[in-house]
Design an enzyme around this catalytic site. Structure first.
Site, PDB file in Angstrom:
ATOM      1  N   HIS A  60     -10.930   5.490  -8.329  1.00  0.00           N
ATOM      2  CA  HIS A  60     -10.077   4.943  -7.262  1.00  0.00           C
ATOM      3  C   HIS A  60     -10.912   4.105  -6.311  1.00  0.00           C
ATOM      4  O   HIS A  60     -11.767   4.617  -5.583  1.00  0.00           O
ATOM      5  CB  HIS A  60      -9.385   6.062  -6.489  1.00  0.00           C
ATOM      6  CG  HIS A  60      -8.331   5.558  -5.543  1.00  0.00           C
ATOM      7  ND1 HIS A  60      -7.181   4.934  -5.970  1.00  0.00           N
ATOM      8  CD2 HIS A  60      -8.259   5.563  -4.182  1.00  0.00           C
ATOM      9  CE1 HIS A  60      -6.440   4.591  -4.924  1.00  0.00           C
ATOM     10  NE2 HIS A  60      -7.080   4.957  -3.826  1.00  0.00           N
ATOM     11  N   HIS A  62     -10.703   0.503  -3.608  1.00  0.00           N
ATOM     12  CA  HIS A  62     -10.146  -0.695  -2.968  1.00  0.00           C
ATOM     13  C   HIS A  62     -11.367  -1.534  -2.577  1.00  0.00           C
ATOM     14  O   HIS A  62     -12.006  -1.263  -1.546  1.00  0.00           O
ATOM     15  CB  HIS A  62      -9.334  -0.353  -1.727  1.00  0.00           C
ATOM     16  CG  HIS A  62      -8.203   0.604  -1.957  1.00  0.00           C
ATOM     17  ND1 HIS A  62      -7.069   0.259  -2.646  1.00  0.00           N
ATOM     18  CD2 HIS A  62      -8.031   1.896  -1.577  1.00  0.00           C
ATOM     19  CE1 HIS A  62      -6.237   1.299  -2.684  1.00  0.00           C
ATOM     20  NE2 HIS A  62      -6.804   2.305  -2.043  1.00  0.00           N
ATOM     21  N   ARG A  83      -5.769   1.907   9.500  1.00  0.00           N
ATOM     22  CA  ARG A  83      -4.995   0.986   8.672  1.00  0.00           C
ATOM     23  C   ARG A  83      -4.857  -0.380   9.325  1.00  0.00           C
ATOM     24  O   ARG A  83      -4.851  -1.411   8.633  1.00  0.00           O
ATOM     25  CB  ARG A  83      -3.608   1.586   8.367  1.00  0.00           C
ATOM     26  CG  ARG A  83      -2.847   0.800   7.318  1.00  0.00           C
ATOM     27  CD  ARG A  83      -1.562   1.487   6.920  1.00  0.00           C
ATOM     28  NE  ARG A  83      -0.566   1.435   7.974  1.00  0.00           N
ATOM     29  CZ  ARG A  83       0.749   1.589   7.763  1.00  0.00           C
ATOM     30  NH1 ARG A  83       1.200   1.844   6.554  1.00  0.00           N
ATOM     31  NH2 ARG A  83       1.596   1.532   8.766  1.00  0.00           N
ATOM     32  N   TYR A 122      -3.692  -4.358  -4.534  1.00  0.00           N
ATOM     33  CA  TYR A 122      -2.380  -4.712  -3.997  1.00  0.00           C
ATOM     34  C   TYR A 122      -2.368  -5.980  -3.151  1.00  0.00           C
ATOM     35  O   TYR A 122      -1.308  -6.376  -2.644  1.00  0.00           O
ATOM     36  CB  TYR A 122      -1.784  -3.545  -3.193  1.00  0.00           C
ATOM     37  CG  TYR A 122      -2.656  -3.011  -2.081  1.00  0.00           C
ATOM     38  CD1 TYR A 122      -2.664  -3.612  -0.829  1.00  0.00           C
ATOM     39  CD2 TYR A 122      -3.452  -1.890  -2.263  1.00  0.00           C
ATOM     40  CE1 TYR A 122      -3.453  -3.110   0.206  1.00  0.00           C
ATOM     41  CE2 TYR A 122      -4.233  -1.380  -1.251  1.00  0.00           C
ATOM     42  CZ  TYR A 122      -4.234  -1.997  -0.022  1.00  0.00           C
ATOM     43  OH  TYR A 122      -5.021  -1.508   1.004  1.00  0.00           O
ATOM     44  N   ARG A 207       6.442   5.616  -0.006  1.00  0.00           N
ATOM     45  CA  ARG A 207       6.966   4.867   1.133  1.00  0.00           C
ATOM     46  C   ARG A 207       6.981   3.362   0.854  1.00  0.00           C
ATOM     47  O   ARG A 207       7.742   2.620   1.472  1.00  0.00           O
ATOM     48  CB  ARG A 207       6.154   5.164   2.399  1.00  0.00           C
ATOM     49  CG  ARG A 207       4.742   4.653   2.424  1.00  0.00           C
ATOM     50  CD  ARG A 207       4.035   4.940   3.760  1.00  0.00           C
ATOM     51  NE  ARG A 207       2.708   4.341   3.825  1.00  0.00           N
ATOM     52  CZ  ARG A 207       1.603   4.914   3.383  1.00  0.00           C
ATOM     53  NH1 ARG A 207       1.664   6.115   2.836  1.00  0.00           N
ATOM     54  NH2 ARG A 207       0.435   4.299   3.459  1.00  0.00           N
ATOM     55  N   HIS A 231      -0.822   6.722  -4.835  1.00  0.00           N
ATOM     56  CA  HIS A 231      -1.231   7.498  -3.663  1.00  0.00           C
ATOM     57  C   HIS A 231      -0.164   8.564  -3.412  1.00  0.00           C
ATOM     58  O   HIS A 231       1.014   8.232  -3.256  1.00  0.00           O
ATOM     59  CB  HIS A 231      -1.310   6.611  -2.415  1.00  0.00           C
ATOM     60  CG  HIS A 231      -2.430   5.622  -2.419  1.00  0.00           C
ATOM     61  ND1 HIS A 231      -2.240   4.296  -2.088  1.00  0.00           N
ATOM     62  CD2 HIS A 231      -3.744   5.757  -2.678  1.00  0.00           C
ATOM     63  CE1 HIS A 231      -3.403   3.663  -2.137  1.00  0.00           C
ATOM     64  NE2 HIS A 231      -4.329   4.529  -2.501  1.00  0.00           N
ATOM     65  N   GLU A 234      -0.996  11.837   0.824  1.00  0.00           N
ATOM     66  CA  GLU A 234      -2.264  11.723   1.539  1.00  0.00           C
ATOM     67  C   GLU A 234      -2.097  12.134   2.992  1.00  0.00           C
ATOM     68  O   GLU A 234      -3.029  12.678   3.598  1.00  0.00           O
ATOM     69  CB  GLU A 234      -2.776  10.285   1.453  1.00  0.00           C
ATOM     70  CG  GLU A 234      -4.107  10.036   2.141  1.00  0.00           C
ATOM     71  CD  GLU A 234      -4.584   8.604   2.008  1.00  0.00           C
ATOM     72  OE1 GLU A 234      -5.707   8.319   2.466  1.00  0.00           O
ATOM     73  OE2 GLU A 234      -3.836   7.767   1.453  1.00  0.00           O
ATOM     74  N   HIS A 268      -5.394  11.593  -4.195  1.00  0.00           N
ATOM     75  CA  HIS A 268      -5.494  12.459  -3.022  1.00  0.00           C
ATOM     76  C   HIS A 268      -4.760  13.780  -3.247  1.00  0.00           C
ATOM     77  O   HIS A 268      -5.379  14.835  -3.194  1.00  0.00           O
ATOM     78  CB  HIS A 268      -4.999  11.779  -1.738  1.00  0.00           C
ATOM     79  CG  HIS A 268      -5.695  10.512  -1.419  1.00  0.00           C
ATOM     80  ND1 HIS A 268      -7.056  10.434  -1.227  1.00  0.00           N
ATOM     81  CD2 HIS A 268      -5.226   9.232  -1.277  1.00  0.00           C
ATOM     82  CE1 HIS A 268      -7.404   9.182  -0.976  1.00  0.00           C
ATOM     83  NE2 HIS A 268      -6.321   8.440  -1.009  1.00  0.00           N
ATOM     84  N   ASP A 319     -12.720   5.303  -3.181  1.00  0.00           N
ATOM     85  CA  ASP A 319     -11.600   4.867  -2.358  1.00  0.00           C
ATOM     86  C   ASP A 319     -11.982   3.789  -1.351  1.00  0.00           C
ATOM     87  O   ASP A 319     -12.144   2.624  -1.700  1.00  0.00           O
ATOM     88  CB  ASP A 319     -10.979   6.088  -1.678  1.00  0.00           C
ATOM     89  CG  ASP A 319      -9.642   5.801  -1.015  1.00  0.00           C
ATOM     90  OD1 ASP A 319      -9.166   4.663  -1.102  1.00  0.00           O
ATOM     91  OD2 ASP A 319      -9.072   6.717  -0.405  1.00  0.00           O
TER      92      ASP A 319
END
Length: 446
Positions: A60, A62, A83, A122, A207, A231, A234, A268, A319
């Site tokens: 995993h 990013h 975030r 993404y 979500r 995900h 988490e 997670h 991650d």
């Protein structure tokens, strides 16, 4: 057929450490034969001193989060404040600067013994959501970056359609969204696997993909027998919002729409109910733990022992790249559980290395990697047993030394498809990895 022979001073063979192992590697990068009892290097062999393991699998990643290292450790905050900083970095990405950053990040991974990365991708479009001339320009940049750094990649192209349970994407998220799962599927279908790259799928989260579109993503992966990641739980806030919107947990929602199964990995899996654990284990859905990120973001400690006991295979990922060190991820999974339970020895060193190698590769769709045996891909890494961290223990305790004492800094060699990518601690394709990281991170701040 021409063969290259590697002589391994010590080799971890899944259950034990074997001294004096010779590996014959074919021109197409597979292990042709493994011979034990080779007390001295055969003539002409490449000598790897230390403990050789199968290549590590970072299940995993990013890649662009690497640009946040240091900056997001200033002060306090929550996952949600973190975030916002992540969104700012994402807004500055282009295909060109993402290639440069990812190449440097994947080179850092190679230096850490990682031979395969699962890139949970993404950031698809230009700011504002306008597609590039090549709608997969960003994904192609990541695939080419992995090739330039000499490692394998499973591009987990991610459906990200909503800011939360049907709400339209916010201004930052517009470049993540294809508008619908059908449009996502059409775009990602144009991506093609190649020798070093597989194409998989991901649901960003419950979500971010409306419930009535989850099955489209699951069906795309099922038709191609491709890995599917998500995900999952988490944050407790995600669980609460899912209960409010759908009257069930995220795990239950995914099960209802056919997302769970043996080619699916939940990333997670932190805040789960007993029923969630039974669902994940009963369907053979994997669990990717990312302990260094989970502790950096104060997310909590997932129930890894219970998940594995229920039937969920465990893999590991770095991650957000607070650090890139799969040995630390393996160590942290055990030590976190010790802190929570106040008991020791939940996993053996062999089990933790299996999570970092074979199970990780399987989670990324690469079933012929992660072990040192004839027929497997010739992907392996060597950890020094004579550094200030690893000197002293008997070599037969090399697995315990690697997991509980070594770090990424102890990796001496990394071989991918039989090709030396890291030799004596130096990357053979990227001459100055620290400078490449500094320059590419600085470009995102410009």
């Amino acid at each position: 057929m021409s063969l290259t022979t590697y002589w391994l001073e010590h080799a971890w063979l899944g259950t034990h450490v074997e001294p004096g192992v010779a590996l014959d590697v074919t021109e197409d990068g597979r292990i042709a034969a493994l011979r034990t009892g080779a007390d001295t290097p055969p003539p002409g062999a490449e000598v790897l001193r230390g403990l050789t393991l199968p290549g590590l699998a970072n299940a995993h990643s990013h890649a662009f989060h690497r640009a946040l290292r240091g900056a997001v450790q200033v002060g306090s905050g929550t996952f949600w404040t973190w975030r916002e900083l992540m969104y700012r970095a994402a807004q500055n990405l282009t295909p060109d600067n993402y290639f440069a950053l990812a190449r440097a990040v994947y080179a850092e991974m190679a230096l850490a013994g990682i031979t395969n990365v699962g890139e949970f991708h993404y950031v698809h479009h230009a700011p504002g959501g306008t597609p590039y001339a090549d709608p997969n320009a960003m994904g192609e940049a990541l695939i080419e970056a992995a090739a330039a750094a000499g490692i394998r990649i499973t591009l987990l192209d991610t459906a990200y359609l909503s800011s939360g349970f049907g709400e339209a994407p916010n201004a930052h998220q517009q470049r993540f969204s294809d508008g619908s799962a059908d449009a996502w599927a059409e775009r990602v279908s144009a991506l093609k696997p190649r020798e070093h790259a597989l194409i998989g799928a991901a649901v960003h989260s419950v979500r971010a993909v409306p419930a009535d579109q989850l099955a489209t993503v699951a069906r795309w992966a099922e038709e191609r027998r491709a890995p599917l990641h998500v995900h999952l739980s988490e944050q407790t806030a995600e669980n609460d919002a899912c209960q409010a919107a759908h009257g069930r947990t995220p795990t239950q929602l995914l099960a209802d729409h056919g997302v769970l199964g043996p080619r699916t990995t939940g990333v997670h899996n932190t805040h789960l109910t007993d029923s969630d654990i039974a669902l994940l284990g009963g369907t053979g859905t994997g669990t990717c733990m990312c302990p260094t990120t989970e502790r950096d973001l104060a997310d909590g400690i997932g129930p890894a022992t219970r998940l594995q006991q229920a039937g969920s295979p465990l893999s590991l990922g770095s991650d957000s790249h607070a650090v890139i060190d799969l040995l630390e991820e393996a160590r942290a999974m055990e030590l976190n559980e010790r802190l929570r339970s106040r008991t020791r020895g939940h996993w053996t060193a062999n089990a933790l290395l299996t999570a970092a190698t074979g199970e990780g590769h399987t989670a990324l769709g690469l079933v012929d990697a992660g072990r040192l045996e004839a027929g497997a891909l010739a992907d392996f890494t060597t950890v020094a047993l004579d550094s200030v961290r690893t000197a002293g223990p008997l070599p037969r305790l090399g697995a315990e030394t690697a997991v509980f004492a070594a770090t990424a800094a102890d990796v001496r060699h990394t071989v991918v498809a039989g090709r030396h990518i890291v030799r004596d601690g130096h990357h053979t394709l990227v001459a100055d990895v620290p400078s490449a990281l500094s320059e590419s991170v600085a470009a995102l701040r410009a």
